[in-house]
Design an enzyme around this catalytic site. Structure first.
Site, mmCIF file in Angstrom:
data_model
loop_
_atom_site.group_PDB
_atom_site.id
_atom_site.type_symbol
_atom_site.label_atom_id
_atom_site.label_comp_id
_atom_site.label_asym_id
_atom_site.label_seq_id
_atom_site.Cartn_x
_atom_site.Cartn_y
_atom_site.Cartn_z
ATOM 1 N N ASP A 245 0.841 -1.192 0.000
ATOM 2 C CA ASP A 245 0.000 0.000 0.000
ATOM 3 C C ASP A 245 0.881 1.248 0.000
ATOM 4 O O ASP A 245 0.629 2.203 -0.734
ATOM 5 C CB ASP A 245 -0.902 0.011 1.237
ATOM 6 C CG ASP A 245 -2.292 -0.547 0.967
ATOM 7 O OD1 ASP A 245 -2.856 -0.215 -0.091
ATOM 8 O OD2 ASP A 245 -2.805 -1.300 1.801
ATOM 9 N N VAL A 246 1.892 1.243 0.852
ATOM 10 C CA VAL A 246 2.790 2.395 0.924
ATOM 11 C C VAL A 246 3.540 2.563 -0.391
ATOM 12 O O VAL A 246 3.657 3.684 -0.917
ATOM 13 C CB VAL A 246 3.772 2.239 2.102
ATOM 14 C CG1 VAL A 246 4.813 3.347 2.078
ATOM 15 C CG2 VAL A 246 3.022 2.252 3.432
#
Length: 404
Positions: A181-182
């Site tokens: 996600d990051v």
């Protein structure tokens, strides 16, 4: 009130890199909000569009701040304004479309194709906003993987990351954070900035697509390359590195210590500090490939010496000698150590009674520092302000054809 300044405002004294850029943020949870927070730190006006129930992460707790707000939500939503819009409501949908028409950037992470029924997909938005930069984030792309749920944990499993994480004789583990996600948020940020630069030169907007799975394939770097370029399938090695030794946690008299010797000079320094200089001249350990090949012979020889002192003692000695090393800290210790190094990891976000602690933007600008002006907004905190702006006459923006 949203100002929609003309492009030259971004060149005014004291301006930040993205002053004048309006971002319609239709994303939620982590990847999109992380990207838009970074852009907001750089001066962009980010309007966070939330459903009546709000961003999922508002209810992801514990832990919470003293005022009861989710620390997860707080971590990725500073410098934004929140408006509540129910896309199934005719008036709210009209407001959402007007926002998309006025935005320089629109970012969303609905299921691929999910915004088309609302007339908020790229083609529909582009009809009114020719120069819009439209960024879509998905789990597995918009082709055969479009229907797959885009959760980080699933991507960690399906990308192969979990097969690399954990004890060699134990079960696979997820990373301690939602790493893809990051990464997808960072890749989206890079794409948006590149597209803004392209638009500055050509006046043209474009559609950007990123996905957690694509970010995983890129972000696994040497591990995916091992298979793609070398036809080698990497496997779980605990804290060991497939191509370097020593490059892992090694036991001392009390705690484990991370020791890395990425080249021959560093290994020779390590041997000198441990008072075993003869190991650096041993043909079995002459260079990195040899040390990696004979790690099972070399490891106990190093551990025998490391066991004579504590991790803190060795850290001081090795660090002084220029051998890359570090203790295994808790998050608390990590933040405190970053403070000790002068990295100022903690910042105060907002003003007055709404000031809350946050984690500093990792980029240091010499001329245009990041801002921390707005605390993460309450649900719908700026709805009236944003609706009033959307109801007002449009002001030319960087994305308005003919704007100067």
């Amino acid at each position: 009130m949203i100002s929609n300044p003309k492009p030259e405002a971004a060149r005014a004294p004291g301006a930040r890199p993205l002053d004048g850029i309006v971002i319609a943020d239709f994303s939620r949870v982590l990847a999109g909000p992380y990207a838009t927070m970074l852009l907001a730190d750089m001066g962009a006006e980010v309007i966070k569009v939330e459903s009546p129930g709000g961003d999922d992460t508002r209810s992801w707790l514990p832990p919470v701040r003293p005022d009861g707000v989710s620390t997860y939500y707080s971590a990725i939503n500073r410098n934004k304004k929140s408006v509540v819009l129910n896309l199934k409501d005719e008036d709210d949908l009209a407001a959402a479309k007007e926002l998309a028409a006025r935005a320089d950037v629109m970012i969303e992470n609905f299921k691929p194709g999910g915004l088309k029924r609302f007339g908020l997909d790229y083609s529909s938005v582009r009809e009114r906003n020719k120069a819009v930069i439209y960024c879509s984030i998905s789990g597995f792309g918009t082709a055969e993987g479009a229907a797959l749920p885009g959760y980080d944990l699933i991507v960690q499993a399906m990308s192969g990351l979990m097969s690399l994480t954990g004890d060699p004789n134990g079960e696979p583990y997820r990373a301690g954070i939602s790493v893809f996600d990051v990464m997808a948020g960072l890749h989206s940020t890079i794409g948006i900035l590149a597209a803004l630069h392209h638009r500055d030169r050509t006046g043209e907007g474009q559609n950007i697509e990123t996905s957690l799975m694509a970010s995983a394939m890129s972000g696994l770097v040497n591990q995916t390359s091992a298979y793609v370029a070398g036809n080698v399938t990497p496997f779980r090695m605990g804290n060991a590195h497939p191509s370097l030794f020593p490059y892992e946690a090694l036991p001392t008299k009390d705690d484990d210590l991370i020791i890395t010797a990425g080249n021959n000079a560093q290994f020779r320094k390590l041997c000198a500090v441990l008072d075993v200089p003869e190991l650096a001249d041993d043909k079995r350990f002459a260079d990195n490939a040899d040390r990696t090949r004979h790690r099972e012979k070399l490891r106990p020889l190093l551990v025998e010496r490391l066991k004579t002192r504590t991790a803190e003692e060795w850290f001081e000695k090795l660090n002084e000698a220029g051998v890359p090393t570090g203790p295994i800290n808790t998050i608390k210790q990590g933040v405190e150590y970053a403070q000790k190094l002068g990295l100022q990891p903690v910042v105060q976000v907002g003003a007055g009674a709404k000031t809350v602690p946050g984690v500093r933007n990792p980029i240091t600008f010499s001329a245009t520092p990041a801002r921390y002006e707005l605390a993460p907004p309450e649900l719908g905190e700026h709805t009236d302000e944003i609706r009033a702006w959307l109801a007002s006459a449009a002001v030319p923006t960087a994305s308005t054809p003919g704007a100067s």
